[in-house]
Design an enzyme around this catalytic site. Sequence first.
Site, PDB file in Angstrom:
ATOM      1  CE  LYS A 198      -3.404  -2.720  -0.338  1.00  0.00           C
ATOM      2  NZ  LYS A 198      -4.420  -3.200   0.547  1.00  0.00           N
TER       3      LYS A 198
HETATM    4  C1  LIG Z   1      -5.461  -4.365   0.878  1.00  0.00           C
HETATM    5  C2  LIG Z   1      -6.923  -4.175   0.958  1.00  0.00           C
HETATM    6  C3  LIG Z   1      -7.694  -4.596   2.047  1.00  0.00           C
HETATM    7  C4  LIG Z   1      -7.166  -5.470   3.146  1.00  0.00           C
HETATM    8  O1  LIG Z   1      -6.055  -5.001   3.760  1.00  0.00           O
HETATM    9  P1  LIG Z   1      -4.998  -6.012   4.457  1.00  0.00           P
HETATM   10  O2  LIG Z   1      -4.079  -5.084   5.163  1.00  0.00           O
HETATM   11  O3  LIG Z   1      -4.359  -6.793   3.358  1.00  0.00           O
HETATM   12  O4  LIG Z   1      -5.771  -6.884   5.390  1.00  0.00           O
HETATM   13  C5  LIG Z   1      -9.033  -4.250   2.084  1.00  0.00           C
HETATM   14  N1  LIG Z   1      -9.595  -3.562   1.092  1.00  0.00           N
HETATM   15  C6  LIG Z   1      -8.913  -3.187   0.007  1.00  0.00           C
HETATM   16  C7  LIG Z   1      -9.611  -2.430  -1.076  1.00  0.00           C
HETATM   17  C8  LIG Z   1      -7.555  -3.495  -0.118  1.00  0.00           C
HETATM   18  O5  LIG Z   1      -6.878  -3.131  -1.206  1.00  0.00           O
END
Ligand SMILES: *Cc1c(COP(=O)(O)O)cnc(C)c1O
Length: 410
Positions: A198
């Site tokens: 992210k």
């Molecule tokens: C990455 C993501 C999640 C989940 O996050 P994690 O940290 O991997 O549990 C939820 N929603 C979206 C749209 C994502 O891209």
Amino acid sequence: MTNATLSETTRLALPSDQEASGRTLGDEEIALAAEAIRSGTLTSTKGTFVKRLERRFAELLGVRHAWACASGTAAVHTAVAALDPEPGDEIITSPITDMGALAPILYQGAIPVFADVDPHTLNVTAATIEARLSPRTRAIMVTHLFGNPCDMDAILALAHARDIAVIEDCAQAFGARYDGRPVGTLGAVASFSLQQGKHVTTGEGGLVATNDDALARRMVLFINKAWGYGDPQPDHYFLALNYRMSELHGAVAVAQLPKLDAVVQSRITTAARLTERLRGLRGIVTPRMSPRSVHTYWKYCLQVDGGCVAGGAVELGRRLKERGIASSPRYIQKPAFMCEVFQKQRTFGTSRYPFTLARPEAVDYDRARFPGTFAGLEEVLVLPWTERYTDEHVDYIADSVREAVGRLTR
Ligand SMILES: *Cc1c(COP(=O)(O)O)cnc(C)c1O
């Protein structure tokens, strides 16, 4: 023949968000992580880093409350739990999202009801959401996919008229704006992810944000086994988990936050360059966004017209791979409701709970109900993106796309 020409061209290694080359991790993170370790306090219940992170993130976003937690999935779960849905209540959401945005709805006993998406942005819209409203709709969860904000005005109007809460899943949309306002401040609650790939990262981690004091209270409790820390007579007030972030993660996140603005700016600038370099290329559509939106490019998403480019997104993806560019045709491959957890309703033992409480239409995954979803996924080619891309990297990607499309044009 054609392939030989391609592989003869010099291959440029692209930065990857899965390791140091594509991440903005450095001495600041090392220093604060070391400080956390030396302090000997690695739990946020006693330490200072997670508290600092929460304060700074709330300031950065411009909201009253932000809490850190263990993952983006935990953040979504916390947001859903804050609304305290009744079993069988419906939460309208997108079929093009991470499973971490959907599983928490089921764990909380509610039903994810999938709205179709705009085939060009892959985002849900007020119209697709409206088609799924029912007397059982408890909330709407919007996903600002790839960093491109949903059309929030119309969605918020729809929700407010019916007194339905909006959850913004901002996992992919740090720094994104709609009408000048940061996403994550538009709905009742917002969730973010700090996962490896992210915009800012602690490997795993999450954040929730809200301006609502009561929701904030429920969220901090939910992250802490609903134990009333600091209360005169604390108790475990309701069913909740330990979703706390550790101080080690908090330390890294505190170092990451001041970098977010530059990370976002870099991604926007390099994405604009690619858009410019691909302008006019037949069969390729660059990301579409509203003039009201600032898209912050978690990924760069192309649409490939299979009528124009032989083999469409899949073949273009194959050609790009030969040049070391790892794209994802079809993004998540299939709409989330095609996964076994939904198709076979595999949840708790053999109970199928909470699907057993669902209205038939709420779990009707017939393909004909999702024209935008299937059409959109068919054409999409997701290019990985990072803040470490230089003009040279972008030009390499642009040249590679142009060359491959040139060879594939019918
Ligand atoms: C990455 C993501 C999640 C989940 O996050 P994690 O940290 O991997 O549990 C939820 N929603 C979206 C749209 C994502 O891209």
